[in-house]
Design a protein around this motif. Structure first.
Motif, mmCIF file in Angstrom:
data_model
loop_
_atom_site.group_PDB
_atom_site.id
_atom_site.type_symbol
_atom_site.label_atom_id
_atom_site.label_comp_id
_atom_site.label_asym_id
_atom_site.label_seq_id
_atom_site.Cartn_x
_atom_site.Cartn_y
_atom_site.Cartn_z
ATOM 1 N N VAL A 151 0.838 -1.198 0.000
ATOM 2 C CA VAL A 151 0.000 0.000 0.000
ATOM 3 C C VAL A 151 0.875 1.250 0.000
ATOM 4 O O VAL A 151 0.548 2.267 -0.627
ATOM 5 C CB VAL A 151 -0.946 -0.008 1.211
ATOM 6 N N VAL A 152 2.003 1.195 0.706
ATOM 7 C CA VAL A 152 2.898 2.346 0.770
ATOM 8 C C VAL A 152 3.481 2.643 -0.607
ATOM 9 O O VAL A 152 3.526 3.797 -1.044
ATOM 10 C CB VAL A 152 4.032 2.103 1.791
ATOM 11 N N GLY A 153 3.934 1.593 -1.309
ATOM 12 C CA GLY A 153 4.480 1.793 -2.642
ATOM 13 C C GLY A 153 3.468 2.425 -3.583
ATOM 14 O O GLY A 153 3.798 3.319 -4.370
ATOM 15 N N THR A 154 2.211 1.973 -3.488
ATOM 16 C CA THR A 154 1.154 2.558 -4.323
ATOM 17 C C THR A 154 0.887 4.000 -3.928
ATOM 18 O O THR A 154 0.704 4.870 -4.788
ATOM 19 C CB THR A 154 -0.139 1.730 -4.193
ATOM 20 N N ALA A 155 0.864 4.262 -2.617
ATOM 21 C CA ALA A 155 0.612 5.628 -2.140
ATOM 22 C C ALA A 155 1.695 6.590 -2.597
ATOM 23 O O ALA A 155 1.415 7.749 -2.920
ATOM 24 C CB ALA A 155 0.504 5.629 -0.613
ATOM 25 N N VAL A 156 2.942 6.133 -2.636
ATOM 26 C CA VAL A 156 4.039 6.982 -3.106
ATOM 27 C C VAL A 156 3.814 7.373 -4.565
ATOM 28 O O VAL A 156 3.993 8.534 -4.950
ATOM 29 C CB VAL A 156 5.389 6.252 -2.941
ATOM 30 N N LYS A 157 3.400 6.413 -5.388
ATOM 31 C CA LYS A 157 3.142 6.706 -6.800
ATOM 32 C C LYS A 157 1.966 7.658 -6.957
ATOM 33 O O LYS A 157 1.982 8.556 -7.808
ATOM 34 C CB LYS A 157 2.891 5.404 -7.556
ATOM 35 N N VAL A 158 0.912 7.472 -6.136
ATOM 36 C CA VAL A 158 -0.242 8.369 -6.193
ATOM 37 C C VAL A 158 0.170 9.791 -5.819
ATOM 38 O O VAL A 158 -0.249 10.769 -6.455
ATOM 39 C CB VAL A 158 -1.357 7.863 -5.262
ATOM 40 N N ALA A 159 1.013 9.917 -4.782
ATOM 41 C CA ALA A 159 1.491 11.243 -4.381
ATOM 42 C C ALA A 159 2.280 11.900 -5.512
ATOM 43 O O ALA A 159 2.152 13.109 -5.750
ATOM 44 C CB ALA A 159 2.346 11.131 -3.120
ATOM 45 N N LYS A 160 3.104 11.119 -6.215
ATOM 46 C CA LYS A 160 3.842 11.654 -7.360
ATOM 47 C C LYS A 160 2.877 12.167 -8.425
ATOM 48 O O LYS A 160 3.048 13.263 -8.968
ATOM 49 C CB LYS A 160 4.738 10.573 -7.965
ATOM 50 N N PHE A 161 1.845 11.376 -8.727
ATOM 51 C CA PHE A 161 0.874 11.753 -9.752
ATOM 52 C C PHE A 161 0.142 13.030 -9.352
ATOM 53 O O PHE A 161 -0.040 13.943 -10.170
ATOM 54 C CB PHE A 161 -0.120 10.618 -9.967
ATOM 55 N N VAL A 162 -0.287 13.111 -8.093
ATOM 56 C CA VAL A 162 -1.002 14.296 -7.612
ATOM 57 C C VAL A 162 -0.100 15.525 -7.711
ATOM 58 O O VAL A 162 -0.545 16.618 -8.084
ATOM 59 C CB VAL A 162 -1.478 14.083 -6.160
ATOM 60 N N GLY A 163 1.175 15.370 -7.380
ATOM 61 C CA GLY A 163 2.105 16.484 -7.484
ATOM 62 C C GLY A 163 2.258 16.976 -8.913
ATOM 63 O O GLY A 163 2.262 18.185 -9.175
ATOM 64 N N TYR A 164 2.384 16.046 -9.860
ATOM 65 C CA TYR A 164 2.486 16.438 -11.269
ATOM 66 C C TYR A 164 1.210 17.139 -11.737
ATOM 67 O O TYR A 164 1.271 18.155 -12.438
ATOM 68 C CB TYR A 164 2.724 15.196 -12.144
ATOM 69 N N ALA A 165 0.057 16.576 -11.364
ATOM 70 C CA ALA A 165 -1.214 17.180 -11.766
ATOM 71 C C ALA A 165 -1.345 18.589 -11.192
ATOM 72 O O ALA A 165 -1.770 19.531 -11.875
ATOM 73 C CB ALA A 165 -2.379 16.303 -11.298
ATOM 74 N N GLY A 166 -0.993 18.759 -9.909
ATOM 75 C CA GLY A 166 -1.061 20.076 -9.296
ATOM 76 C C GLY A 166 -0.137 21.068 -9.975
ATOM 77 O O GLY A 166 -0.478 22.253 -10.140
ATOM 78 N N LEU A 167 1.032 20.602 -10.392
ATOM 79 C CA LEU A 167 2.008 21.474 -11.033
ATOM 80 C C LEU A 167 1.447 22.077 -12.324
ATOM 81 O O LEU A 167 1.552 23.287 -12.558
ATOM 82 C CB LEU A 167 3.274 20.674 -11.326
#
Length: 554
Positions: A151-167
């Motif tokens: 779950v942590v590995g997936t959450a890290v990828k989701v956080a990366k995606f959210v950061g890119y989208a926000g950017l």
């Protein structure tokens, strides 16, 4: 008086933004310096793996291919009786780790388990055995193996995606409002979009720091300790994220007047400098900073990220606002300018992406032989598709059809955004994947493949790894989890492999339990083909289940 108040507010915003930039620079200067490296691998050990030594060594020495950092209590030496044989804290000196060992633990087989952190902030773990006097039944490490929860590995990828989208959601509105927005149109919608994007970037940044603790130390999403957080914040990864938060705060102060109305050139220049500084924090905290050419990798990755944000952020503004609200005269002036911007952004993406791929992939064979290379190919394929759609949009602009009939352009833009959303997902996975250059430098994995799957039964979920998935010797790693992704203790393991197509009956795989839920084994596969791997795990005296996986062996 009101005019003076506005002037004072603008001056205060500039001063505060400058202060934020200075704080970010100071934080960068405080980042601990170290040589470039990435995804370290264990290149040698003393005693060597699987060897028998006549007398107990006073220490175990691990030599990695690159500089590594420690993870608290994740390097252990287990004596034949199952007790801890390591004494005190291991010492780290660049790529060499010295582990003091008690020499009075008797003869037999010892188990060494390790988990360290590479320079690009990714954890590296493994285990091996050595024997004193004569081999014995290998011991089991009863402690936590430190492998991060899936779950942590997936959450890290989701956080990366959210950061890119926000950017892209903050850069797109800011750029269009500053240079292309018609004065007669309200700025309320784009302003909300920009604040949402800024909030998403800040949220993703904080989440990345918090998730880095269980990602490196092992454990669940909420296993965040003060010591672990302190180690993360004291690393280059943590410093880069703290710098990003400081720059975001400075950006917010200057963004507010821009979103309310036109601003002066000085404010735009300061805002641009802050934005570029923030963009640099992404590659500094990842693979590029640990590449063989870190300065080049960081620069091209920043250009790549900036080009992506300008292009996609502008597309969002066109699709959501301008093509709906602007009239034909305004679109006739805006679209040709935007078309040139998009062409420049896409060119920067292509150039920077090519350079970065050459550095990270290293060899043509690695494009198809490594997970990282295959993800790069998938990203290239999607990018070619989106470029084709973008070319169609540019054709409509050049033929002046877009201004009078914006509907076809709007559909093309939504298609671009849909495809690039998938590209962002691939990118979020790519930055968490071992670069192909690191895989190729591992002597134990040279010219190797890798098989990874998860098989589920009514009792458990089993993660199965086979490396290198080729003829000859192969390593098998098994991780058992509950159906809600928690480590599941296994009482007894049984594994067989068979190749029915070649008439090879099931072969028993000897296993070494490393922890309660993790076992490993070595098996020689004499022929290529689709091997059937069967895993039977007994979790209690009466509960057991069997799962199967087809392993393609070349």
């Amino acid at each position: 008086m009101g005019g003076m108040t506005a002037v004072h507010r603008r001056r205060f915003a500039r001063l505060a933004a400058t202060a934020g930039l200075l704080v970010a620079v100071v934080a960068l200067l405080l980042v601990p310096a170290g040589p470039a490296s990435a995804h370290a691998v264990l290149s040698s050990s003393s005693p060597a793996a699987s060897t028998v030594v006549p007398a107990a060594p006073a220490e175990v020495v691990l030599t990695f291919s690159e500089t590594v950092r420690k993870v608290p209590d994740r390097i252990r030496v287990i004596a034949p009786d199952g007790s801890r044989a390591d004494q005190g804290e291991p010492t780290f000196a660049g790529s060499v780790v010295n582990i003091p060992v008690d020499t009075d633990r008797g003869n037999g087989t010892y188990l060494v388990t390790y988990r360290v952190i590479s320079a690009d902030s990714h954890p590296v773990s493994g285990a091996f055995t050595y024997s004193v006097g004569a081999p014995s039944e290998p011991p089991v490490d009863s402690g936590d193996d430190g492998q991060a929860n899936p779950v942590v590995g997936t959450a890290v990828k989701v956080a990366k995606f959210v950061g890119y989208a926000g950017l892209l959601l903050v850069i797109g509105p800011a750029l269009v409002l500053a240079l292309l927005w018609p004065r007669r149109l309200s700025r309320r919608g784009p302003a909300r979009l920009a604040w949402t994007g800024l909030g998403l970037v800040a949220l993703a940044t904080v989440a990345a720091v918090l998730l880095q603790v269980p990602y490196t130390n092992g454990g669940g999403v909420f296993d965040v300790t003060g010591e672990g957080l302190s180690l993360v914040l004291g690393s280059a990864f943590g410093a880069a994220h703290l710098v990003r938060l400081g720059l975001l705060a400075a950006v917010a102060l200057l963004l507010r007047p821009l979103l309310a109305g036109p601003v002066g050139r000085t404010d735009l220049v300061i805002l641009g400098v802050l934005a570029v500084g923030a963009l640099f924090t992404w590659p500094i905290a990842g693979h590029p900073a640990a590449s063989p050419a870190p300065a080049v990798s960081v620069l091209v990755d920043t250009v790549h990220l900036g080009g992506m944000a300008v292009w996609l952020g502008g597309l969002v503004m066109l699709a959501v606002f301008l093509l709906r609200r602007a009239d034909e005269r305004e679109l006739g002036a805006i679209l040709p300018i935007w078309s040139r911007w998009a062409a420049l952004a896409v060119s920067a993406l292509l150039l920077a992406g090519t350079v970065q791929a050459l550095i990270e992939v290293a060899t043509p064979a690695a494009l198809v032989n490594t997970t990282y290379g295959r993800l790069v190919l998938a990203k290239i394929g999607l990018f070619v598709l989106v470029i084709a759609v973008a070319a169609y949009s540019r054709h409509l602009v050049r033929t002046r059809v877009a201004a009078s009939r914006p509907a076809p352009v709007r559909r093309a833009i939504w298609a671009e955004l849909a495809i690039t959303a998938i590209v962002l997902g691939v990118s979020a996975t790519l930055v968490q994947t071992t670069p192909a250059r690191s895989v190729s430098t591992d002597v134990s994995a040279a010219d190797s493949g890798y098989f990874n799957t998860t098989a589920t039964s009514s009792l458990y979920s089993m993660q199965i790894e086979v490396s290198p998935a080729r003829r000859g010797n192969n390593s098998v790693h098994l991780y058992a989890y509950t159906l809600d992704n928690q480590p599941l203790p296994v009482v007894e393991w049984q594994v067989t492999v068979a190749l029915p197509a070649a008439g090879i009956e099931p072969i028993q795989v000897p296993l070494l339990p490393l922890t309660d839920n993790h076992a490993t084994g070595e098996i020689s596969l004499p022929a290529a083909g689709d091997w059937e791997l069967r895993v039977t795990a007994r979790t209690t005296e009466i509960d057991q289940a069997t799962v199967t996986a087809t392993v393609p062996v070349r």
